[in-house]
Design an enzyme around this catalytic site. Sequence first.
Site, PDB file in Angstrom:
ATOM      1  CD  GLN A  32      -7.693  -4.564  -4.732  1.00 39.35           C
ATOM      2  OE1 GLN A  32      -7.433  -4.655  -3.533  1.00 39.35           O
ATOM      3  NE2 GLN A  32      -8.684  -5.237  -5.285  1.00 39.35           N
ATOM      4  CB  CYS A  82      -3.296  -0.407   5.456  1.00 42.03           C
ATOM      5  SG  CYS A  82      -4.414  -0.492   4.049  1.00 42.03           S
ATOM      6  CB  CYS A 120      -0.897  -0.034   1.233  1.00 42.73           C
ATOM      7  SG  CYS A 120      -1.677   1.520   1.649  1.00 42.73           S
ATOM      8  CD  GLU A 121      -0.222   5.338  -3.948  1.00 37.02           C
ATOM      9  OE1 GLU A 121      -0.970   6.328  -4.039  1.00 37.02           O
ATOM     10  OE2 GLU A 121       0.432   4.882  -4.908  1.00 37.02           O
ATOM     11  CG  HIS A 122      -2.538   5.497   0.964  1.00 41.56           C
ATOM     12  ND1 HIS A 122      -3.715   4.905   0.541  1.00 41.56           N
ATOM     13  CD2 HIS A 122      -2.266   6.472   0.074  1.00 41.56           C
ATOM     14  CE1 HIS A 122      -4.136   5.510  -0.553  1.00 41.56           C
ATOM     15  NE2 HIS A 122      -3.279   6.452  -0.856  1.00 41.56           N
ATOM     16  CG  HIS A 123      -1.091   3.039   5.970  1.00 42.09           C
ATOM     17  ND1 HIS A 123      -2.276   2.979   5.263  1.00 42.09           N
ATOM     18  CD2 HIS A 123      -1.259   4.016   6.894  1.00 42.09           C
ATOM     19  CE1 HIS A 123      -3.129   3.865   5.740  1.00 42.09           C
ATOM     20  NE2 HIS A 123      -2.546   4.501   6.733  1.00 42.09           N
ATOM     21  CG  HIS A 150      -5.993  -3.519   0.926  1.00 40.65           C
ATOM     22  ND1 HIS A 150      -5.410  -2.500   0.209  1.00 40.65           N
ATOM     23  CD2 HIS A 150      -6.738  -4.227   0.046  1.00 40.65           C
ATOM     24  CE1 HIS A 150      -5.789  -2.583  -1.056  1.00 40.65           C
ATOM     25  NE2 HIS A 150      -6.607  -3.626  -1.177  1.00 40.65           N
TER      26      HIS A 150
END
Length: 205
Positions: free
Chosen positions: A137, A167, A96-99, A165
């Site tokens: 995704q 996250c 995940c590019e956020h976490h 996910h």
Amino acid sequence: MDAIIARHPSIAEAADAKRPTREEAEAAVATLIRWAGDDPTREGLIETPARVVKAYEEMFAGYAVDPHETLSRTFEEVAGYDDIVLVRDIDFHSHCEHHMVPIIGHAHVAYLPSNRVVGLSKMARVVQIFGQRLQTQEAMTAQIADAIDEAVSPKGVAVMLEAEHMCMAMRGVRTRGSRTLTTSFRGTFREAAEQARFLSLVRGR
């Protein structure tokens, strides 16, 4: 972001020029260990920064591979075959590019040939390439569909990703076992009947 880099090599070159050294990357990992509350110089952690950087080289190897080059070899001898080509249940791991925590799932990728086909292993490889990058995704689903559409020029492309996910499972709402489903359709697969046929083949286990 992936599309921007793919279409503007100067941006990719600039990003590569700013890439930290291996030593700087390992120092960053050591800093995170200290921030988490542990001592990176203790016996169990002293080699962890080097291990993490080596693991990142493998997990994010997709940045160094051009998916269009992977799909560049196609075949015109199909003996008149003109129906769906589907590779389903392609396992993938992404982040995940956020976490920056794992996304674990499988992909179903199909296309309707026009006059060319591509090796089946290449379809799985494209999923792997985009998976080995920081992702959402939704973006990954569209990237796979676009790459096959551009390389093979088929009548249509269909992609479905199903993934859990971490996250969501490890932090925040902590919902273990929930799966996210995304789809991307191109060409004839935008038609309801073809989408239904694709979904029937995917679910026909």
